[in-house]
Design an enzyme around this catalytic site. Sequence first.
Site, PDB file in Angstrom:
ATOM      1  N   ASP A  34      -6.636  -8.513   4.108  1.00 49.69           N
ATOM      2  CA  ASP A  34      -5.857  -9.319   3.162  1.00 49.69           C
ATOM      3  C   ASP A  34      -5.286 -10.587   3.807  1.00 49.69           C
ATOM      4  O   ASP A  34      -4.691 -11.412   3.117  1.00 49.69           O
ATOM      5  CB  ASP A  34      -4.705  -8.487   2.592  1.00 49.69           C
ATOM      6  N   GLY A  70      -5.754  -4.077  -8.139  1.00 55.61           N
ATOM      7  CA  GLY A  70      -6.916  -3.260  -7.802  1.00 55.61           C
ATOM      8  C   GLY A  70      -6.510  -1.926  -7.198  1.00 55.61           C
ATOM      9  O   GLY A  70      -7.151  -0.897  -7.448  1.00 55.61           O
ATOM     10  N   ARG A 106     -12.268 -14.978  -2.136  1.00 57.63           N
ATOM     11  CA  ARG A 106     -11.363 -15.678  -1.213  1.00 57.63           C
ATOM     12  C   ARG A 106     -12.089 -16.598  -0.236  1.00 57.63           C
ATOM     13  O   ARG A 106     -11.461 -17.478   0.359  1.00 57.63           O
ATOM     14  CB  ARG A 106     -10.485 -14.664  -0.460  1.00 57.63           C
ATOM     15  N   SER A 112       0.838  -1.209   0.000  1.00 61.43           N
ATOM     16  CA  SER A 112       0.000   0.000   0.000  1.00 61.43           C
ATOM     17  C   SER A 112       0.869   1.254   0.000  1.00 61.43           C
ATOM     18  O   SER A 112       0.606   2.222  -0.722  1.00 61.43           O
ATOM     19  CB  SER A 112      -0.894   0.016   1.243  1.00 61.43           C
ATOM     20  N   ARG A 119     -13.473  -7.590 -11.127  1.00 64.33           N
ATOM     21  CA  ARG A 119     -13.688  -6.886  -9.853  1.00 64.33           C
ATOM     22  C   ARG A 119     -14.521  -5.616 -10.029  1.00 64.33           C
ATOM     23  O   ARG A 119     -14.416  -4.935 -11.045  1.00 64.33           O
ATOM     24  CB  ARG A 119     -12.328  -6.586  -9.195  1.00 64.33           C
ATOM     25  N   ARG A 123       1.472   4.234  -3.065  1.00 67.78           N
ATOM     26  CA  ARG A 123       1.245   5.653  -2.741  1.00 67.78           C
ATOM     27  C   ARG A 123       2.530   6.467  -2.872  1.00 67.78           C
ATOM     28  O   ARG A 123       2.491   7.643  -3.253  1.00 67.78           O
ATOM     29  CB  ARG A 123       0.651   5.761  -1.328  1.00 67.78           C
TER      30      ARG A 123
END
Length: 447
Positions: free
Chosen positions: A322, A101, A353, A29, A129, A33
């Site tokens: 996750d 994603g 999942r 993440s 998705r 970013r």
Amino acid sequence: MHANATPRPLSIAAAGPLTGEVTVPGDKSISHRSLMFAGLAVGESRIRGLLEGEDVLATAAAMRAMGAQIERRADGEWRVAGVGVGGLLQPGTALEMGNSGTSTRLLMGLVASHAITATFTGDASLSRRPMGRVTEPLSRMGASFTASPGDRLPLTMQGLCPAVPIEYRLPVASAQVKSAVLLAGLNTPGITRVIEPVPTRDHSERMLRGFGAELTVEGEVISIRGEAELRPQDIDVPGDPSSAGFWMVAASIVPGSDVLIRNVLMNPTRTGLMTALRMMGASIEALDERDVGGETVADLRVRHAPLSAIEVPADLAPSMIDEYPVLFVAAAFARGRTVARGAHELRVKESDRIAAMAAALTLAGVSVEEHEDGLSIDGRDGEPLAGTGDGRVASLLDHRIAMSMAVAGMHSKRPVVIDDAAPIATSYPDFVTTAARLGAAPDWIDA
Ligand code: S3P
């Protein structure tokens, strides 16, 4: 990208305790970013410890296609010269998002408030998705979209500049949706607000503030003042707690194991798996907690311990979203029935999942009950698995299904075979070699 590559089956069976040290790759993440925000700053940022997985490389390619200068130096440091907020350029070709994603939804936010048209494409997993969760608020800000049926990729969007600031209450607990709106707000005149009833990972908020944006968080309300100027930063990306999770579970379930996982991000919006494992009786010691660039990191010493079933608190879901696949693996070896509910979002990740792990664990001989919003798993009280026999676990283009079942194989009498472990490269390219170094016996086999 792996979607077009030949499937790479992987076989793995018990080979004794896991011991030694591991440094997990940079947080996914924060890596995404870092490239995006540095790409919007005026001047040159330096990034150390960037995750060099396929997902993050997709973000780098897209930011380059929109004008940022991004290069990797031989010593592994990344240098990014940004275009300035509002300065993104029209990309010449479609933006290929692969499996990612996070790249897709956050970049859609960035494009929304620029006068550019961009097409997003992805692999078969990403193309299934839902994107409506971001096209809906971004449409309110003025962007327009032509998407495939069901608000899916491939999708072409046209941004609007100046866009319209909105106040948006998140209908789903999603850091990606929150971030998409905040990033659109970055180049929108006035104040854009996101109301977040359930807290999710706060990397966008922390990092945008670090880059100099005027962003405040008051209770549930996050406000960003647009047309900000971002200043370049020096970033040390901490180790990814989601990647560390595989070793936390592996060391917990394989008898005799003792593993030190270095430099793991301890941001409280990300530590849900550690909390759940400790509730189950796992031995996880956080050593040398320290501050790195505004985030707490620690080294985690994890030793084998007998695990007990728990009812997984649903309010942990956002901080371990996750990590459910690997938590299900831990549950498979616990004493008693673990029940995990309230995790609907798992149905719309890189794979469904809940269904994927129910099928994978059942194939490996674990008794599982599938619910709409989670799983109940009857644990084997430390007994090893029997293996997948003539069957193969379907990883469904989902890196975390592949890695979670590889961990299950580390405590299996006979091999657990995964039909395609190539997707692991999206988030943890060194996972299989690291497993071997710690004492596991992964084996690439013929397709
Ligand atoms: C992420 C947010 C989460 C997570 C994903 C990374 C992010 O997705 O599953 O791997 O970096 O913002 P959602 O926002 O869909 O929950």
